[in-house]
Design a protein around this motif. Sequence first.
Motif, mmCIF file in Angstrom:
data_model
loop_
_atom_site.group_PDB
_atom_site.id
_atom_site.type_symbol
_atom_site.label_atom_id
_atom_site.label_comp_id
_atom_site.label_asym_id
_atom_site.label_seq_id
_atom_site.Cartn_x
_atom_site.Cartn_y
_atom_site.Cartn_z
ATOM 1 N N ASP A 59 0.823 -1.208 0.000
ATOM 2 C CA ASP A 59 0.000 0.000 0.000
ATOM 3 C C ASP A 59 0.858 1.260 0.000
ATOM 4 N N ASP A 60 2.118 1.145 0.383
ATOM 5 C CA ASP A 60 3.010 2.296 0.438
ATOM 6 C C ASP A 60 3.680 2.595 -0.896
ATOM 7 N N MET A 61 3.352 1.845 -1.934
ATOM 8 C CA MET A 61 3.955 2.060 -3.243
ATOM 9 C C MET A 61 3.161 3.140 -3.967
ATOM 10 N N SER A 62 3.729 4.345 -4.031
ATOM 11 C CA SER A 62 2.989 5.450 -4.633
ATOM 12 C C SER A 62 3.938 6.441 -5.295
ATOM 13 N N ILE A 63 3.335 7.262 -6.156
ATOM 14 C CA ILE A 63 4.049 8.355 -6.800
ATOM 15 C C ILE A 63 3.249 9.621 -6.535
ATOM 16 N N ILE A 64 3.940 10.668 -6.150
ATOM 17 C CA ILE A 64 3.305 11.962 -5.963
ATOM 18 C C ILE A 64 3.768 12.879 -7.090
ATOM 19 N N TYR A 65 2.814 13.554 -7.711
ATOM 20 C CA TYR A 65 3.094 14.464 -8.816
ATOM 21 C C TYR A 65 2.778 15.894 -8.396
ATOM 22 N N ALA A 66 3.681 16.811 -8.687
ATOM 23 C CA ALA A 66 3.427 18.245 -8.539
ATOM 24 C C ALA A 66 2.957 18.727 -9.907
ATOM 25 N N VAL A 67 1.714 19.193 -9.977
ATOM 26 C CA VAL A 67 1.053 19.500 -11.241
ATOM 27 C C VAL A 67 0.722 20.986 -11.317
ATOM 28 N N THR A 68 0.964 21.582 -12.481
ATOM 29 C CA THR A 68 0.599 22.971 -12.737
ATOM 30 C C THR A 68 -0.299 23.043 -13.955
ATOM 31 N N SER A 69 -1.340 23.862 -13.848
ATOM 32 C CA SER A 69 -2.188 24.145 -15.000
ATOM 33 C C SER A 69 -2.253 25.651 -15.198
ATOM 34 N N ARG A 70 -1.663 26.111 -16.266
ATOM 35 C CA ARG A 70 -1.763 27.541 -16.600
ATOM 36 C C ARG A 70 -3.174 27.874 -17.052
ATOM 37 N N LYS A 71 -3.799 26.931 -17.752
ATOM 38 C CA LYS A 71 -5.152 27.149 -18.253
ATOM 39 C C LYS A 71 -6.120 27.446 -17.110
ATOM 40 N N TYR A 72 -5.999 26.711 -16.013
ATOM 41 C CA TYR A 72 -6.910 26.874 -14.880
ATOM 42 C C TYR A 72 -6.277 27.624 -13.709
ATOM 43 N N ASN A 73 -5.064 28.099 -13.901
ATOM 44 C CA ASN A 73 -4.358 28.875 -12.884
ATOM 45 C C ASN A 73 -4.331 28.134 -11.540
ATOM 46 N N LEU A 74 -3.805 26.906 -11.570
ATOM 47 C CA LEU A 74 -3.730 26.144 -10.326
ATOM 48 C C LEU A 74 -2.461 25.327 -10.265
ATOM 49 N N LYS A 75 -2.076 25.030 -9.030
ATOM 50 C CA LYS A 75 -0.963 24.130 -8.736
ATOM 51 C C LYS A 75 -1.486 23.133 -7.720
ATOM 52 N N GLY A 76 -1.280 21.848 -7.987
ATOM 53 C CA GLY A 76 -1.818 20.854 -7.085
ATOM 54 C C GLY A 76 -0.978 19.606 -7.000
ATOM 55 N N ILE A 77 -1.458 18.702 -6.170
ATOM 56 C CA ILE A 77 -0.782 17.445 -5.894
ATOM 57 C C ILE A 77 -1.690 16.298 -6.302
ATOM 58 N N LEU A 78 -1.101 15.368 -7.031
ATOM 59 C CA LEU A 78 -1.797 14.144 -7.416
ATOM 60 C C LEU A 78 -0.987 12.972 -6.894
ATOM 61 N N VAL A 79 -1.623 12.097 -6.136
ATOM 62 C CA VAL A 79 -0.963 10.897 -5.630
ATOM 63 C C VAL A 79 -1.598 9.705 -6.327
ATOM 64 N N ASN A 80 -0.752 8.828 -6.853
ATOM 65 C CA ASN A 80 -1.238 7.636 -7.535
ATOM 66 C C ASN A 80 -0.376 6.455 -7.117
ATOM 67 N N ALA A 81 -0.996 5.291 -7.050
ATOM 68 C CA ALA A 81 -0.264 4.066 -6.735
ATOM 69 C C ALA A 81 0.522 3.620 -7.954
ATOM 70 N N PHE A 82 1.507 2.768 -7.734
ATOM 71 C CA PHE A 82 2.163 2.085 -8.838
ATOM 72 C C PHE A 82 2.326 0.636 -8.446
ATOM 73 N N GLY A 83 2.677 -0.185 -9.404
ATOM 74 C CA GLY A 83 2.791 -1.609 -9.129
ATOM 75 C C GLY A 83 1.418 -2.262 -9.093
ATOM 76 N N THR A 84 1.190 -3.132 -8.135
ATOM 77 C CA THR A 84 -0.039 -3.916 -8.035
ATOM 78 C C THR A 84 -1.290 -3.053 -7.986
ATOM 79 N N TYR A 85 -1.235 -1.931 -7.281
ATOM 80 C CA TYR A 85 -2.430 -1.112 -7.060
ATOM 81 C C TYR A 85 -2.535 0.073 -8.009
ATOM 82 N N ALA A 86 -1.737 0.107 -9.040
ATOM 83 C CA ALA A 86 -1.748 1.234 -9.973
ATOM 84 C C ALA A 86 -3.060 1.314 -10.729
ATOM 85 N N ASN A 87 -3.432 2.520 -11.060
ATOM 86 C CA ASN A 87 -4.594 2.748 -11.911
ATOM 87 C C ASN A 87 -4.166 2.369 -13.315
ATOM 88 N N THR A 88 -4.789 1.352 -13.891
ATOM 89 C CA THR A 88 -4.356 0.847 -15.188
ATOM 90 C C THR A 88 -5.187 1.377 -16.340
#
Length: 113
Positions: A59-88
């Motif tokens: 369950d601790d297998m994850s990737i955190i992404y720092a995301v920027t959208s100029r179109k929507y003027n936002l900066k955010g965080i997306l956390v996603n699993a990888f390996g067995t629990y990844a969104n496929t």
Amino acid sequence: MKTYNNLVEATNDLMKRGYTENLSLEGDTVDDKDKKIQMTSDDFEIDEFYRFEGASNPDDMSIIYAVTSRKYNLKGILVNAFGTYANTSTSAIEAKLHHHQVSHHLHGEDRPV
């Protein structure tokens, strides 16, 4: 890129640096549910990403992404699993991972196919 010991440490630092929106992966979009925004792969950029592996807990297998959208003027965080629990599903984030900017930083076994 910086080095973090765990997901919480990375999240806290990214939030201090302005990545304040909580983003989620919803099929083919990355969403900010609070602002009712759905972003396709053309609407955002991945500024940074960090991968974490739990020593014994998959369950601790994850990737955190720092995301920027100029179109929507936002900066955010997306956390996603990888390996067995990844969104496929075929998704906006998967499209970004295929982009040279991100995928060349991943180890061979972590690169999307």
